[in-house]
Design a protein around this motif. Structure first.
Motif, PDB file in Angstrom:
ATOM      1  N   SER A  55       0.825  -1.206   0.000  1.00 12.47           N
ATOM      2  CA  SER A  55       0.000   0.000   0.000  1.00 12.47           C
ATOM      3  C   SER A  55       0.864   1.263   0.000  1.00 12.47           C
ATOM      4  O   SER A  55       0.597   2.216  -0.750  1.00 12.47           O
ATOM      5  CB  SER A  55      -0.924  -0.014   1.225  1.00 12.47           C
ATOM      6  N   ALA A  56       1.903   1.266   0.814  1.00  3.93           N
ATOM      7  CA  ALA A  56       2.791   2.432   0.885  1.00  3.93           C
ATOM      8  C   ALA A  56       3.527   2.657  -0.433  1.00  3.93           C
ATOM      9  O   ALA A  56       3.696   3.808  -0.865  1.00  3.93           O
ATOM     10  CB  ALA A  56       3.791   2.254   2.027  1.00  3.93           C
ATOM     11  N   SER A  57       3.950   1.583  -1.095  1.00  2.39           N
ATOM     12  CA  SER A  57       4.670   1.732  -2.364  1.00  2.39           C
ATOM     13  C   SER A  57       3.755   2.305  -3.441  1.00  2.39           C
ATOM     14  O   SER A  57       4.165   3.162  -4.229  1.00  2.39           O
ATOM     15  CB  SER A  57       5.261   0.400  -2.823  1.00  2.39           C
ATOM     16  N   GLU A  58       2.511   1.857  -3.454  1.00  5.06           N
ATOM     17  CA  GLU A  58       1.559   2.363  -4.430  1.00  5.06           C
ATOM     18  C   GLU A  58       1.236   3.829  -4.167  1.00  5.06           C
ATOM     19  O   GLU A  58       1.134   4.631  -5.100  1.00  5.06           O
ATOM     20  CB  GLU A  58       0.310   1.495  -4.454  1.00  5.06           C
ATOM     21  N   SER A  59       1.111   4.201  -2.900  1.00 10.51           N
ATOM     22  CA  SER A  59       0.884   5.609  -2.550  1.00 10.51           C
ATOM     23  C   SER A  59       2.078   6.462  -2.955  1.00 10.51           C
ATOM     24  O   SER A  59       1.909   7.569  -3.474  1.00 10.51           O
ATOM     25  CB  SER A  59       0.644   5.753  -1.046  1.00 10.51           C
ATOM     26  N   TYR A  60       3.277   5.945  -2.728  1.00  7.54           N
ATOM     27  CA  TYR A  60       4.483   6.676  -3.103  1.00  7.54           C
ATOM     28  C   TYR A  60       4.508   6.931  -4.616  1.00  7.54           C
ATOM     29  O   TYR A  60       4.769   8.052  -5.069  1.00  7.54           O
ATOM     30  CB  TYR A  60       5.740   5.913  -2.673  1.00  7.54           C
TER      31      TYR A  60
END
Length: 103
Positions: free
Chosen positions: A28-33
Motif C-alpha cells: 500500500s505504501a509503495s503504491e501511494s508513493y
C-alpha cells in the motif's frame, strides 16, 4: 492494485505468512508513493510500475529494522529513475522496440 501479496512475497523470497501484514502495508505504501510522486495511478498492467513497486517494497522490507522512529527509508536513485520514467509515461506510445503497456 499494482502488486498483490503473492507477487510481493515471491519477489522478496518470503515463504512464511508471519510478515503478511507488514508486506501488505508495504504494498500500500509503495503504491501511494508512486501515485504521489507521479500524479498518476497505475495498475498491474504496467510492467514498469509493477517493478518499481516491487523495488520500493524490497528496499523498505530489507531495511525495516534499521529505520529510526520518525524517519523514512531513503528511496535509492535507481528507483527514482523509474519514478521519473513513470511520471512521463504515456499510454500506448511506441518507443524504439515495443508498445508500452496500457494503464
Amino acid at each position: 492494485m499494482i502488486v498483490d501479496l503473492n507477487l510481493a512475497k515471491q519477489y522478496l523470497q518470503v515463504d512464511a505468512d508471519d510478515d503478511d501484514d507488514l508486506i501488505t502495508l508495504l504494498i500500500s505504501a509503495s503504491e501511494s508513493y508512486i501515485t504521489n510522486a507521479t500524479g498518476k495511478t497505475f495498475d498491474s498492467s504496467c510492467a514498469l510500475a509493477q517493478l518499481t513497486a516491487l523495488k520500493i517494497i524490497s528496499v523498505n522490507y530489507s531495511n525495516r529494522n534499521n529505520v529510526l522512529p520518525g524517519r523514512n527509508v531513503l528511496i535509492p536513485n535507481f528507483i527514482q529513475g523509474d519514478i521519473f520514467k513513470l511520471k512521463y509515461y504515456e499510454v500506448g506510445v511506441k518507443n524504439d522496440n515495443e508498445v508500452q503497456n496500457t494503464v
